[in-house]
Design a protein around this motif. Sequence first.
Motif, PDB file in Angstrom:
ATOM      1  N   ILE A  60     -44.201 -37.912  55.062  1.00  0.00           N
ATOM      2  CA  ILE A  60     -43.123 -37.119  54.482  1.00  0.00           C
ATOM      3  C   ILE A  60     -42.390 -36.331  55.570  1.00  0.00           C
ATOM      4  O   ILE A  60     -41.160 -36.341  55.650  1.00  0.00           O
ATOM      5  CB  ILE A  60     -43.678 -36.165  53.400  1.00  0.00           C
ATOM      6  CG1 ILE A  60     -44.254 -36.967  52.238  1.00  0.00           C
ATOM      7  CG2 ILE A  60     -42.605 -35.200  52.926  1.00  0.00           C
ATOM      8  CD1 ILE A  60     -45.086 -36.156  51.272  1.00  0.00           C
ATOM      9  N   LYS A  61     -43.140 -35.680  56.435  1.00  0.00           N
ATOM     10  CA  LYS A  61     -42.566 -34.817  57.462  1.00  0.00           C
ATOM     11  C   LYS A  61     -41.704 -35.596  58.455  1.00  0.00           C
ATOM     12  O   LYS A  61     -40.603 -35.166  58.791  1.00  0.00           O
ATOM     13  CB  LYS A  61     -43.693 -34.110  58.217  1.00  0.00           C
ATOM     14  CG  LYS A  61     -43.245 -33.261  59.378  1.00  0.00           C
ATOM     15  CD  LYS A  61     -44.436 -32.670  60.099  1.00  0.00           C
ATOM     16  CE  LYS A  61     -44.011 -31.971  61.365  1.00  0.00           C
ATOM     17  NZ  LYS A  61     -45.175 -31.508  62.120  1.00  0.00           N
ATOM     18  N   ARG A  62     -42.186 -36.745  58.882  1.00  0.00           N
ATOM     19  CA  ARG A  62     -41.495 -37.503  59.927  1.00  0.00           C
ATOM     20  C   ARG A  62     -40.571 -38.578  59.371  1.00  0.00           C
ATOM     21  O   ARG A  62     -39.940 -39.297  60.115  1.00  0.00           O
ATOM     22  CB  ARG A  62     -42.533 -38.113  60.865  1.00  0.00           C
ATOM     23  CG  ARG A  62     -43.428 -37.005  61.459  1.00  0.00           C
ATOM     24  CD  ARG A  62     -44.354 -37.459  62.537  1.00  0.00           C
ATOM     25  NE  ARG A  62     -43.569 -37.750  63.709  1.00  0.00           N
ATOM     26  CZ  ARG A  62     -43.549 -38.944  64.289  1.00  0.00           C
ATOM     27  NH1 ARG A  62     -44.278 -39.918  63.851  1.00  0.00           N
ATOM     28  NH2 ARG A  62     -42.801 -39.151  65.348  1.00  0.00           N
ATOM     29  N   ASN A  63     -40.544 -38.710  58.033  1.00  0.00           N
ATOM     30  CA  ASN A  63     -39.696 -39.681  57.344  1.00  0.00           C
ATOM     31  C   ASN A  63     -39.917 -41.101  57.878  1.00  0.00           C
ATOM     32  O   ASN A  63     -38.975 -41.836  58.191  1.00  0.00           O
ATOM     33  CB  ASN A  63     -38.215 -39.295  57.436  1.00  0.00           C
ATOM     34  CG  ASN A  63     -37.388 -40.072  56.434  1.00  0.00           C
ATOM     35  OD1 ASN A  63     -37.879 -40.469  55.380  1.00  0.00           O
ATOM     36  ND2 ASN A  63     -36.114 -40.274  56.754  1.00  0.00           N
ATOM     37  N   THR A  64     -41.187 -41.461  57.980  1.00  0.00           N
ATOM     38  CA  THR A  64     -41.554 -42.804  58.419  1.00  0.00           C
ATOM     39  C   THR A  64     -42.840 -43.204  57.704  1.00  0.00           C
ATOM     40  O   THR A  64     -43.641 -42.352  57.333  1.00  0.00           O
ATOM     41  CB  THR A  64     -41.749 -42.866  59.949  1.00  0.00           C
ATOM     42  OG1 THR A  64     -41.994 -44.212  60.336  1.00  0.00           O
ATOM     43  CG2 THR A  64     -42.899 -41.999  60.415  1.00  0.00           C
ATOM     44  N   PRO A 127     -42.442 -42.825  53.115  1.00  0.00           N
ATOM     45  CA  PRO A 127     -41.902 -41.611  53.719  1.00  0.00           C
ATOM     46  C   PRO A 127     -41.146 -40.690  52.761  1.00  0.00           C
ATOM     47  O   PRO A 127     -41.041 -39.497  53.011  1.00  0.00           O
ATOM     48  CB  PRO A 127     -40.969 -42.130  54.802  1.00  0.00           C
ATOM     49  CG  PRO A 127     -40.665 -43.522  54.438  1.00  0.00           C
ATOM     50  CD  PRO A 127     -41.823 -44.021  53.648  1.00  0.00           C
ATOM     51  N   ARG A 128     -40.628 -41.205  51.669  1.00  0.00           N
ATOM     52  CA  ARG A 128     -39.825 -40.355  50.791  1.00  0.00           C
ATOM     53  C   ARG A 128     -40.670 -39.456  49.904  1.00  0.00           C
ATOM     54  O   ARG A 128     -40.412 -38.270  49.785  1.00  0.00           O
ATOM     55  CB  ARG A 128     -38.883 -41.199  49.928  1.00  0.00           C
ATOM     56  CG  ARG A 128     -37.745 -41.778  50.749  1.00  0.00           C
ATOM     57  CD  ARG A 128     -36.707 -42.472  49.896  1.00  0.00           C
ATOM     58  NE  ARG A 128     -37.319 -43.553  49.130  1.00  0.00           N
ATOM     59  CZ  ARG A 128     -37.176 -43.718  47.831  1.00  0.00           C
ATOM     60  NH1 ARG A 128     -36.455 -42.897  47.131  1.00  0.00           N
ATOM     61  NH2 ARG A 128     -37.749 -44.729  47.229  1.00  0.00           N
TER      62      ARG A 128
END
Length: 164
Positions: A60-64, A127-128
Motif C-alpha cells: 500500500i505504502k509503495r504502491n507496488t 498495491p491499491r
Amino acid sequence: MAHRRQFGFTMVELMITIAIFSILVALALPSFQSTIERQRLIGATEGLFADLQYARSQAIKRNTSVQLQFDETDWCYGLDDSGLDCDCANTPANCTINGQQKVVQGSDYLNVTLAGTMTDNDVVFDPRLGMPVNNTDDVGIFTIAINGQSKTITINAVGRIKVD
C-alpha cells in the motif's frame, strides 16, 4: 586443648549440596525444554505474522505489488517488491523490499516446521487495497508446529491476517 573455630564447608557438606542441586536441576529440565519449544513456536509465528503485515503495508505504502514466496521443502520464505523471481532457497538475493534483503530461514527456529496451503506457494498483495491478488475465501493458511504444538496463520480474501 583449645578448640579452634572452623570456617567454611567440609567436603561432605559440599558433596551433599551438589547432589541435592543436581537432583533439582534434573527434575526441572523437562519443564524448561517445553518452555523453550513453546517460545520457538511463538517466535516463528509472530515473525511470520509481522512479515505478512509488513508485506501488506509496503504494498500500500509503495504502491507496488509485494510478494511473499514460501518454500516448504527448505522451510524458508522471502519478501519481494521488485518483481524478480524471489526464491528463498535458491536465489535469496532476489528477495528484497525497498532494496533490503528479506529472507527468513527455518534454521532460525530449531525443530519448528512450517507448512502452507496457497496457490503457487506465494501470496501477492495488491498495491491499491492491500488485498491478496488471488481472491479466494482463504488465500493462505500457514501452519507452524513443534512437537505436537501448533499455531495457524490465515490470510483471507480481503487481506486480514489472523493467528489461531
